[in-house]
Design an enzyme around this catalytic site. Structure first.
Site, mmCIF file in Angstrom:
data_model
loop_
_atom_site.group_PDB
_atom_site.id
_atom_site.type_symbol
_atom_site.label_atom_id
_atom_site.label_comp_id
_atom_site.label_asym_id
_atom_site.label_seq_id
_atom_site.Cartn_x
_atom_site.Cartn_y
_atom_site.Cartn_z
ATOM 1 N N MET A 118 30.459 2.504 14.290
ATOM 2 C CA MET A 118 29.908 3.584 15.092
ATOM 3 C C MET A 118 29.666 3.137 16.534
ATOM 4 O O MET A 118 29.893 3.888 17.479
ATOM 5 C CB MET A 118 28.604 4.101 14.471
ATOM 6 C CG MET A 118 28.054 5.327 15.169
ATOM 7 S SD MET A 118 29.261 6.675 15.238
ATOM 8 C CE MET A 118 28.864 7.555 13.736
ATOM 9 N N LYS A 162 -8.205 -10.241 0.005
ATOM 10 C CA LYS A 162 -8.195 -11.031 -1.234
ATOM 11 C C LYS A 162 -9.522 -10.931 -1.976
ATOM 12 O O LYS A 162 -9.555 -10.781 -3.194
ATOM 13 C CB LYS A 162 -7.895 -12.494 -0.866
ATOM 14 C CG LYS A 162 -7.976 -13.498 -1.991
ATOM 15 C CD LYS A 162 -6.632 -13.656 -2.677
ATOM 16 C CE LYS A 162 -6.545 -14.937 -3.492
ATOM 17 N NZ LYS A 162 -5.987 -16.059 -2.736
ATOM 18 N N GLU A 165 11.099 -7.877 1.456
ATOM 19 C CA GLU A 165 10.128 -6.784 1.428
ATOM 20 C C GLU A 165 10.644 -5.507 2.098
ATOM 21 O O GLU A 165 10.236 -4.408 1.743
ATOM 22 C CB GLU A 165 8.809 -7.214 2.076
ATOM 23 C CG GLU A 165 8.033 -8.254 1.259
ATOM 24 C CD GLU A 165 8.446 -9.686 1.547
ATOM 25 O OE1 GLU A 165 9.474 -9.887 2.246
ATOM 26 O OE2 GLU A 165 7.749 -10.612 1.080
ATOM 27 N N PHE A 182 -4.264 -18.423 7.799
ATOM 28 C CA PHE A 182 -2.895 -18.576 7.334
ATOM 29 C C PHE A 182 -2.379 -17.253 6.773
ATOM 30 O O PHE A 182 -3.016 -16.635 5.936
ATOM 31 C CB PHE A 182 -2.817 -19.675 6.266
ATOM 32 C CG PHE A 182 -1.426 -19.861 5.712
ATOM 33 C CD1 PHE A 182 -0.396 -20.304 6.537
ATOM 34 C CD2 PHE A 182 -1.146 -19.575 4.385
ATOM 35 C CE1 PHE A 182 0.884 -20.457 6.043
ATOM 36 C CE2 PHE A 182 0.134 -19.735 3.877
ATOM 37 C CZ PHE A 182 1.155 -20.176 4.707
ATOM 38 N N GLN A 183 -1.249 -16.824 7.258
ATOM 39 C CA GLN A 183 -0.597 -15.574 6.841
ATOM 40 C C GLN A 183 -1.454 -14.338 7.083
ATOM 41 O O GLN A 183 -1.421 -13.381 6.326
ATOM 42 C CB GLN A 183 -0.126 -15.663 5.380
ATOM 43 C CG GLN A 183 0.953 -16.725 5.214
ATOM 44 C CD GLN A 183 1.654 -16.670 3.880
ATOM 45 O OE1 GLN A 183 1.054 -16.312 2.869
ATOM 46 N NE2 GLN A 183 2.929 -17.052 3.875
#
Ligand SMILES: Cc1ncc(C[n+]2csc(CCOP(=O)(O)OP(=O)(O)O)c2C)c(N)n1
Ligand SMILES: [Mg+2]
Lengths: 595, 205
Positions: free
Chosen positions: A510, A197, A85, A147-148
């Site tokens: 760097m 949802k 993501e 959940f999540q």
């Protein structure tokens, strides 16, 4: 604590009265325009209404209804399936940066949206308009550690321009309209929509919503004519004016106005990293790049000019170095659309609020034509010096291993200086922005403010979708490439034509450079044992070639550019190369190490 | 019921540390949206500034909430903070004042033991002197109320706790009104309305 709870209670009770928040319903109102659909489908309709054609995303449990709706819109909405993501957000950024449109990311709740945090923060720092749409657990489970479930609003508020949780299907068209309006207007930035949802599956009568104002939000402050006049006067009187060009010029589509301005008053101009390509590289008034690894001349002249004209820049510490010694001799004029930038880092004499396109045009009208030949000539000596001491060595080393600079230079040449430059972060980035050249605006995609390693590969994917007709060249490092290397899968699946140039020094270069210069060469954890990158690319069906000899370079670049589709050119470059010039962090811009 | 003594100590301490700084009152008008308070406080958090007092309530204008926040700061910092608050999309307007520009009050409630209060030479004296009033009482406790500036409510707290002890004490955040004639927000909203009527849309994508 009591006050806090009460406050939240009140806010919860008084469900927002949307009509009070400045939204207007702009459907035709005709009955056939109203049709019943799931919230998820209304989301897709609302995205189409905003002109979205491409989405970068990754599905998951709490976004399945949206993905299900998307299934019926394949011909209208191109969904690019990324591999992580974070990649979706950077791709949306790359898309936005080259196209000027809003980039869109779609992800699931919990870990999905948590993976977008880096991209959101990056877009906030670099004022990149993206909308991140995340699924969320159903409203009735919010706050229960379902959940999540992640407190998306709580996490993203400090790093986004706006974050909003949608709990009811009816809110979706309004929230989408608002999100796009906020992301794209004024000083652009990332907006997060957290869609529960139940809102995705709830049934709504969809009508398109457009928003053209929000009462609590002033995207572009009013121009102040007195200030414009004062600025014109000051510029007319200046003997040694210097303009600093930032991304504000590009975001405000003010490239032409900038050129008119510079030419009329004959003002040399230098650019920040993010302002690059607002002016063509070969423009005679363009005196180079500012900042830590910028060009010597404009950095020196910052502390010699009599009027400093900053246009759409935010005086980042990588540009200013030590503020106590920064341009103290100069009167400073600051053009910006964001009032919070005025006096934030540098106290200015004349602030000019508004969109640079309008404010510059207004100043130009008042300006006298002018010539600053002697002053402009003063830039030549430091330029000569930099060419001799730094640039020639980097671009034409003659013998020894390849250098990053020569690879960048050759690729720029081979593309007619007209490709989109995408970089990762590190030495590869600084060499990229120093030695790539530009003919047109919106040609630089790089993580300026956040300095996000791993940005490059996914941003290049997004850039290709944002400017399909242009050649997209990514310069990346062995470290940064491996932070988002899985996006090679995206490139394979969607056949994205990006030219990946890996400047491999087998070091976190760097950081190693800082260790060499400031930490007694104690190379703590900066040496990388790397895989066979060409084999990795091959596993993704991406052709590639490893180059370590100077004689092979031209031919390899030609092969890369002639290959249709993606290509990995791995250049084995000098392992302990240095990016010079360098203004050490926190020191005066005139304190420049040349190597 | 235990008496509280620390309170004064803590509050007093925090204030002393900030001696060279000025107490600013920040007024914020915002949409009434979930998470608004959070949007405001994170800006203080980022710059490491303590909030001294905070009060939030619906404003005179429907749908708009008003925050009154006080904080010790330097002028430069407060200016930047206020700009950053004002920049948030859901904030209608934010500005700051010093005490000279404002009329302001805090309200304090004190619960003391009835028996101990009665043991004082003159209950009337203390109530009168502080312009306090008795809100409620039982055989066990009396609740006094006093409005005023911090120093005034604090002085009563100090006297009560020294003489008879205080069982419970609460002080509200500051509420403030500017001395200028109009509420600035109404001006701003009017100006915005006018502008919107003049200019149609700024849709630039
Ligand atoms: C996500 C992230 N982690 C760490 C850093 C710190 N950092 C800046 S440059 C750099 C080294 C980059 O190495 P490489 O990708 O090989 O590029 P090079 O400098 O060698 O060109 C590191 C570790 C960063 N900018 N971003
Ligand atoms: Mg490296």
């Amino acid at each position: 604590m009591k006050e806090i709870n009460d406050m939240q209670g009140m806010a919860g009770q008084a469900r927002h009265d949307k009509s009070a928040m400045g939204h207007t319903l702009k459907g035709t109102g005709a009955d056939h325009d109203k049709f019943k659909m799931k919230g998820a489908q209304s989301l897709i309709e609302a995205l189409l209404h905003e002109g979205v054609d491409t989405i970068f995303g990754y599905p998951g449990g709490q976004a399945i209804p949206i993905y299900d709706a998307l299934y019926d819109y394949k011909d209208k909405l191109n969904h690019i399936l990324v591999r992580h993501e974070q990649g979706a957000t950077h791709a949306a950024q790359g898309y936005a940066r080259v196209s000027g449109k809003v980039g869109v990311t779609l992800v699931t709740s919990g870990p999905g949206v948590a993976n977008t945090i880096t991209g959101i923060a990056d877009a906030m720092m670099d004022s990149t308009p993206i909308v991140v749409i995340a699924g969320q657990v159903p409203s009735n489970l919010l706050g229960t550690d379902a959940f999540q479930e992640v407190d998306v609003i709580g996490v993203t508020l400090p790093i986004s321009k706006w974050a909003y949780q949608v709990r009811h299907a009816e809110e979706i068209p309004w929230a989408v309209a608002r999100a796009f309006y906020i992301a794209s207007t004024g000083r652009p930035g990332p907006v997060v929509l957290d869609i529960a949802k139940n809102a995705q599956v709830g049934i709504v009568d969809y009508r398109p919503v457009s928003i053209d104002h929000i009462r609590s939000y002033i995207p572009v402050p009013d121009m102040e004519p007195e200030r414009i006049a004062e600025a014109a006067q000051l510029i007319d009187a200046a003997q040694k004016p210097l303009a600093l060009v930032g991304q504000g010029v590009i975001l405000g589509n003010a490239e032409k106005e900038l050129l008119d301005f510079l030419r009329k008053a004959d003002i040399p101009a230098a650019s920040t990293v993010l302002g690059l390509s607002a002016l063509p590289s070969d423009e005679p008034l363009n005196v180079g790049m500012l900042g830590m690894h910028g060009n010597v001349a404009p950095n020196l002249k910052t502390n010699e000019c009599d009027v400093l004209i900053a246009i759409g820049i935010r005086f980042d510490d990588r540009v200013t170095g030590d503020l106590n010694s920064y341009a103290k001799q100069a009167k400073i004029i600051h053009f910006d659309v964001d009032p919070a930038e005025i006096d934030k880092n540098v106290k200015v004499d004349i602030p000019i609020l508004g969109n640079a396109k309008e404010t510059l045009a207004a100043v130009v009208k008042l300006l006298k034509e002018n010539k600053h030949t002697a002053w402009r000539d003063e830039f030549k000596a430091p330029w000569e010096k930099e060419i001799q001491v730094v640039i020639n060595k980097e671009l034409h080393p003659g013998t020894g291993p390849l250098t990053m600079g020569e690879v960048v230079h050759k690729v720029s040449e081979a593309t007619g200086h007209d490709a989109v430059l995408v970089t990762d972060v590190g030495q590869n980035q600084m060499m990229g922005v120093r030695y790539f050249q530009f003919k047109q605006t919106r040609s630089v995609v790089t993580s300026g403010g956040l300095g996000t390693m791993g940005y490059g590969l996914p941003a290049a994917i997004g850039a290709k979708f944002g400017a399909p007709e242009r050649t997209v060249c990514l310069f990346t490092g062995d470290g940064g490439l491996q932070m988002t290397i899985q996006e090679l899968g995206t490139i394979m699946q969607s056949n994205v034509d990006v030219k990946i140039i890996l400047l491999n020094n087998d070091y976190l270069g760097m950081v190693r450079q800082w260790q060499e210069l400031f930490w007694q060469e104690r190379y703590s954890e900066t040496l990388m044992q790397n895989p066979d990158f060409i084999k990795i690319a091959a596993a993704y069906n991406i052709p590639g070639r490893l180059v370590s000899e100077r004689e092979e370079l031209d031919e390899a670049i030609r092969e890369m550019l002639e290959t249709k589709g993606p290509y990995l050119l791995e250049a084995k470059v000098v392992r302990k190369g240095m990016v010079y010039p360098m203004v050490p962090a926190g020191s005066a811009v005139t304190n420049i190490i040349l190597g | 019921m235990e008496e509280i003594n620390d309170n004064q100590g803590i509050a007093g301490q925090a204030r002393n540390d900030d001696n060279e700084k000025t107490l600013y009152t920040i007024t914020i008008f915002s949409e009434n949206m979930v998470g608004l308070l959070n949007q405001v406080t994170i800006i203080f958090t980022r710059r490491g500034l303590n909030i001294e007092t905070l009060s939030v309530s619906p404003s005179a204008i429907e749908g708009i909430h008003k925050f009154t926040i006080t904080a010790f700061s330097e002028r430069d910092d407060i200016e930047k903070i206020v700009k950053q608050i004002d920049k948030r999309v859901d904030i209608v307007k934010a500005y700051y004042n010093t005490d000279e520009d404002l009329v302001f009050q805090e309200i304090a409630l004190y619960k003391v033991s009835t028996q101990k209060l009665l043991s004082l030479d003159s209950i009337e004296g203390i109530v009168r002197r502080y312009n306090a009033r008795i809100l409620d009482m039982t055989e066990v406790w009396v609740i006094l109320e006093k409005t005023g500036h911090y120093d005034e409510t604090q002085a009563l707290f100090k006297e009560l706790s020294e003489k008879i002890g205080v069982l419970q004490f609460i002080r509200s955040g500051r509420v403030a009104i500017t001395k200028s004639k109009v509420e600035r927000l109404s001006d701003m909203l009017a100006a915005m309305e006018e502008k919107l009527n003049r200019k149609p849309t700024i849709h630039n994508y």
